[in-house]
Enzyme design. Structure first.
Site, mmCIF file in Angstrom:
data_model
loop_
_atom_site.group_PDB
_atom_site.id
_atom_site.type_symbol
_atom_site.label_atom_id
_atom_site.label_comp_id
_atom_site.label_asym_id
_atom_site.label_seq_id
_atom_site.Cartn_x
_atom_site.Cartn_y
_atom_site.Cartn_z
ATOM 1 N N ARG A 22 -0.541 -21.770 -103.230
ATOM 2 C CA ARG A 22 -1.808 -22.093 -103.267
ATOM 3 C C ARG A 22 -1.961 -23.278 -104.152
ATOM 4 O O ARG A 22 -1.577 -23.547 -105.279
ATOM 5 C CB ARG A 22 -2.738 -21.110 -103.688
ATOM 6 C CG ARG A 22 -4.054 -21.350 -103.914
ATOM 7 C CD ARG A 22 -5.414 -20.447 -104.615
ATOM 8 N NE ARG A 22 -6.334 -21.300 -104.792
ATOM 9 C CZ ARG A 22 -7.125 -21.104 -106.093
ATOM 10 N NH1 ARG A 22 -6.811 -20.338 -107.004
ATOM 11 N NH2 ARG A 22 -8.394 -21.771 -106.054
ATOM 12 N N HIS A 38 -11.278 -28.103 -105.858
ATOM 13 C CA HIS A 38 -10.907 -27.699 -107.417
ATOM 14 C C HIS A 38 -11.470 -28.446 -108.499
ATOM 15 O O HIS A 38 -10.560 -29.091 -109.129
ATOM 16 C CB HIS A 38 -9.428 -27.362 -107.350
ATOM 17 C CG HIS A 38 -9.334 -26.060 -108.450
ATOM 18 N ND1 HIS A 38 -8.588 -25.073 -108.084
ATOM 19 C CD2 HIS A 38 -9.524 -26.017 -109.598
ATOM 20 C CE1 HIS A 38 -8.230 -24.167 -108.978
ATOM 21 N NE2 HIS A 38 -8.842 -24.811 -110.357
ATOM 22 N N GLU A 67 -14.192 -21.484 -107.610
ATOM 23 C CA GLU A 67 -15.093 -20.825 -108.839
ATOM 24 C C GLU A 67 -16.166 -21.820 -109.115
ATOM 25 O O GLU A 67 -16.360 -22.545 -110.121
ATOM 26 C CB GLU A 67 -14.134 -21.128 -110.102
ATOM 27 C CG GLU A 67 -13.051 -20.212 -110.219
ATOM 28 C CD GLU A 67 -12.322 -19.891 -111.393
ATOM 29 O OE1 GLU A 67 -12.519 -20.666 -112.435
ATOM 30 O OE2 GLU A 67 -11.275 -19.060 -111.589
ATOM 31 N N ASN A 74 -10.818 -14.571 -108.310
ATOM 32 C CA ASN A 74 -10.090 -15.176 -109.511
ATOM 33 C C ASN A 74 -10.527 -14.242 -110.708
ATOM 34 O O ASN A 74 -11.561 -14.165 -110.933
ATOM 35 C CB ASN A 74 -10.234 -16.687 -109.809
ATOM 36 C CG ASN A 74 -9.754 -17.685 -108.914
ATOM 37 O OD1 ASN A 74 -9.094 -17.339 -107.827
ATOM 38 N ND2 ASN A 74 -10.266 -18.933 -108.959
ATOM 39 N N TYR A 132 -9.287 -12.620 -114.572
ATOM 40 C CA TYR A 132 -8.270 -12.833 -115.768
ATOM 41 C C TYR A 132 -8.400 -11.527 -117.055
ATOM 42 O O TYR A 132 -7.362 -11.250 -117.309
ATOM 43 C CB TYR A 132 -8.407 -14.119 -116.407
ATOM 44 C CG TYR A 132 -7.962 -15.034 -115.748
ATOM 45 C CD1 TYR A 132 -8.714 -15.837 -114.628
ATOM 46 C CD2 TYR A 132 -6.772 -15.529 -115.979
ATOM 47 C CE1 TYR A 132 -8.144 -17.011 -114.022
ATOM 48 C CE2 TYR A 132 -6.310 -16.834 -115.235
ATOM 49 C CZ TYR A 132 -7.102 -17.395 -114.239
ATOM 50 O OH TYR A 132 -6.391 -18.461 -113.644
ATOM 51 N N GLU A 168 -6.356 -15.982 -107.958
ATOM 52 C CA GLU A 168 -5.710 -16.486 -109.421
ATOM 53 C C GLU A 168 -5.780 -15.199 -110.384
ATOM 54 O O GLU A 168 -6.529 -14.223 -110.251
ATOM 55 C CB GLU A 168 -6.454 -17.458 -110.031
ATOM 56 C CG GLU A 168 -6.306 -18.808 -109.860
ATOM 57 C CD GLU A 168 -7.392 -19.764 -110.463
ATOM 58 O OE1 GLU A 168 -7.652 -19.823 -111.508
ATOM 59 O OE2 GLU A 168 -7.926 -20.630 -109.685
HETATM 60 C C1 PNW Z 1 -9.462 -20.848 -113.791
HETATM 61 N N1 PNW Z 1 -13.658 -18.926 -118.632
HETATM 62 O O1 PNW Z 1 -10.642 -21.542 -114.635
HETATM 63 C C2 PNW Z 1 -9.197 -22.200 -112.913
HETATM 64 O O2 PNW Z 1 -9.554 -21.981 -111.479
HETATM 65 C C3 PNW Z 1 -8.130 -22.815 -113.261
HETATM 66 O O3 PNW Z 1 -8.263 -24.302 -112.786
HETATM 67 C C4 PNW Z 1 -7.766 -22.489 -114.730
HETATM 68 O O4 PNW Z 1 -6.677 -23.262 -115.201
HETATM 69 C C5 PNW Z 1 -7.538 -21.189 -114.953
HETATM 70 O O5 PNW Z 1 -8.586 -20.568 -114.527
HETATM 71 C C6 PNW Z 1 -7.322 -20.820 -116.304
HETATM 72 O O6 PNW Z 1 -8.139 -20.988 -117.255
HETATM 73 C C7 PNW Z 1 -11.180 -20.787 -115.623
HETATM 74 O O7 PNW Z 1 -14.303 -19.675 -119.516
HETATM 75 C C8 PNW Z 1 -11.851 -21.661 -116.757
HETATM 76 O O8 PNW Z 1 -13.882 -17.698 -118.509
HETATM 77 C C9 PNW Z 1 -12.532 -20.692 -117.680
HETATM 78 C C10 PNW Z 1 -12.845 -19.550 -117.604
HETATM 79 C C11 PNW Z 1 -12.373 -18.783 -116.512
HETATM 80 C C12 PNW Z 1 -11.661 -19.330 -115.634
#
Ligand code: PNW
Length: 488
Positions: free
Chosen positions: A80, A126, A173, A312, A314, A378
């Site tokens: 990707r 992006h 995002e 995406n 985390y 992601e």
């Molecule tokens: C994503 N938050 O960004 C993006 O899609 C990527 O480009 C980035 O490198 C990756 O996650 C890691 O950060 C985020 O503040 C940026 O919660 C900030 C947040 C979440 C996702």
């Protein structure tokens, strides 16, 4: 929960690593590329944690053959990555010229992937809006112009690459673009009501307007693809949304409501509109007239404008009612439980802790609510202090291995025990890279990048994921291995 030994991934499951153009390419003034809003923003003093910008990044524009070799060595099925709008149309607009060198570059890369049996998974946007569009008419703030220009750019890409690219993501995002770029002002273009931070902007109105326009631009691009390209190119297209699981801080009714309110603002804003055809009522309750609405004709284009749920994700947040952070739906986030313990191991990124149970819960919530196949585009972890230690220690990234052990097993449980239809998984990221406002200090890669030499070093997490996917891949049955036609 440990998976049963015979739990495998569904047939045709896609996996690979993810990146984005501005975070890896560098070579910002090469081959007639135009400027993007991240070029200027990241060069301003104080905008990135280490004062560094995207001019070199991981030098992937020049070193693309090395990245390709790495992907091949890792044995991925797919990769990707994103296209830089400013390389394809340097000034961005529908009446501006297309840059043949940009097309040629991505053609070479796409062909390289295909020659190595790797399926290209392409993001159109992006976060790197052409600077000229921002200067000309305010970029994402100008509905009529930006929707037309984005749709034109998407069309140029379908025409140029769609004969070989069958997997498209329109926008990555939108929450981050709108809230971080126009609300908090920490991402490009850095607009905010905070006059210390930004000479102009309005954090109480602009994020909701920008989000609204992004949804419309996405939907128009999908309409063009479905009407003009899909019948012959036969690909799939959709949007990908960030969103983390929200758990009530405790079992009081107001905190149970708070968790749903957090999901409404972080996910429902885009997912309810795109997949279900309405904005979350709670958003209108909080924002009143500041929350725009679509006309019935627009809703018709927006509703159902994604072939899948692009996810995406985390982490997980514990949610408490109250607080005045409107961007989180007036919900307070914490990782500290009522008994003072932490939800999970802390990453380098302050917003990220390792809690795989939340991933499984989110997969269930999304599948139940939106009833679409889920593509995890992601998922990843930044190891605390990884930039402060020597390379030979950094590649032993146990905390990241732990994270991926948890999330891969959680995904398998969601598929087999809960019946969730997950069809792809792309860990973020192939390489350490330009982590936006965090500069190069925060590393998300499964491959260590030495920014002095640009040499790449596989980390233990890469090895773990490669092995895990080998073990869990479905082996084609004997019948499927037979040739499709036989000479008699
Ligand atoms: C994503 N938050 O960004 C993006 O899609 C990527 O480009 C980035 O490198 C990756 O996650 C890691 O950060 C985020 O503040 C940026 O919660 C900030 C947040 C979440 C996702």
């Amino acid at each position: 929960m440990a998976s049963l030994p015979d739990h495998k991934l569904p047939k045709d499951f896609l996996w690979g690593f993810a990146t984005a153009a501005f975070q890896i390419e560098g070579s910002t003034d090469v081959d007639d590329r135009g400027k993007s809003i991240w070029d200027d923003f990241s060069r301003l003093p104080g905008k990135t944690a280490d004062g560094r910008n995207g001019d070199v990044a991981t030098d992937s524009y020049r070193l693309w053959k090395e990245d390709l070799a790495l992907l091949k060595q890792y044995g991925v099925k797919s990769y990707r990555f994103s296209i830089s709008w400013s390389r394809i149309i340097p000034l961005g607009g529908r009446n501006d010229p297309v840059n043949p060198k940009g097309i040629e570059y991505y053609n070479g890369f796409i062909n390289g992937l295909l020659e190595n049996g790797i399926i290209p998974f392409l993001t159109l946007y992006h976060w790197d809006l052409p600077q000229a569009l921002h200067d000309r008419y305010g970029g994402w703030l100008n509905k009529d112009e930006v929707v037309k220009d984005y749709t034109n750019y998407a069309k140029v890409c379908f025409e140029a690459f769609g004969d070989r690219v069958k997997h498209w993501l329109t926008i990555n995002e939108p929450w981050c673009v709108a809230i971080l770029g126009y609300g908090r002002g920490v991402f490009a273009p850095g607009r905010s009501s905070d006059r210390q931070r930004s000479p102009e902007g309005n954090s109480s109105t602009e994020p909701w307007i920008v989000g609204h326009h992004i949804i419309l631009a996405h939907a128009h691009a999908v309409k063009v693809y479905r009407e003009q390209f899909k019948p012959t190119q036969k690909g799939q297209i959709g949007i990908t949304l960030n969103g983390d699981w929200a758990m009530p801080y405790d079992d009081t009714p107001e905190n149970i409501d708070a968790a749903q309110h957090a999901l409404d603002f972080a996910i429902g804003w885009y997912a309810d509109s795109v997949h279900l055809g309405f904005y979350p009522p709670y958003m209108r309750e909080v924002l009143g007239d500041r929350m725009p609405d679509f006309t019935p004709e627009e809703w018709e284009i927006v509703k159902g404008s994604s072939d899948f749920y692009g996810m995406n994700t985390y982490t997980t947040n514990l949610c408490r009612a109250g607080g005045d952070d409107e961007f989180q739906g007036n919900v307070d986030y914490t990782f500290t439980r009522p008994d003072e313990t932490q939800l999970g191991p802390q990453a380098q990124s302050p917003w990220l802790q390792d809690y795989p149970q939340g991933f499984r819960a989110l997969l269930n919530y999304i599948y139940k609510r939106y009833k679409l196949p889920i593509l995890v585009t992601e998922n990843g972890f930044s190891v605390k202090g990884e930039s402060d230690i020597p390379i030979d220690e950094a590649v032993k990234d146990d905390a990241r291995v732990h994270y991926f052990q948890g999330t891969t097993e959680a995904m398998l449980s969601a598929i087999h025990e809960d019946g969730v239809d997950v069809q792809a998984y792309f860990p973020w990221s192939l390489l350490d890279n330009f982590e936006w406002a965090d500069g190069y200090i925060t590393r998300f890669g499964v491959t260590y990048v030495d920014y002095e030499t640009q040499k790449r070093y596989p980390k233990d997490s890469a090895k773990f994921l490669i092995e895990w996917f080998k073990e869990h891949e479905t082996i084609p049955t004997a019948i499927e291995q037979l040739p499709t036609s036989v000479d008699i």
